[in-house]
Motif scaffolding. Structure first.
Motif: not given
Length: 82
Positions: A3-4, A7-8, A32, A36, A39-40, A50
């Motif tokens: 998990k990074l 988040g969003t 990254y 992300l 993942e999202s 970011l």
């Protein structure tokens, strides 16, 4: 996949800053952003977006900074250690 830490991305009113990043940091930022997005499921068209959540996360988890911020908010005079 781990998990990074961020988040969003939220859509806040920005303050414009100009920064120069070493090429290696920029490459990592792009990587990254890709991780992300994977993942999202959120598309990240500008990896520079970011930077703000990364800095916010860094400052939120820095215990020394939190201690100094609390001292400044309470009006204490805090001298940095040398």
């Amino acid at each position: 996949m781990p998990k990074l830490k961020i988040g969003t991305l939220t859509d806040n009113k920005p303050v414009r800053l100009t920064v120069e990043l070493p090429a290696s940091v920029h490459r990592d930022l792009v990587a990254y952003a890709k991780a992300l997005a994977s993942e999202s499921g959120q598309t990240i068209s500008d990896p520079g977006k970011l930077i703000a959540p990364m800095l916010a996360r860094f400052m939120a988890t820095d215990r020394g900074f939190a201690k100094l911020r609390r001292a400044f908010q309470s009006g204490d005079s805090v001298q940095p250690k040398t």
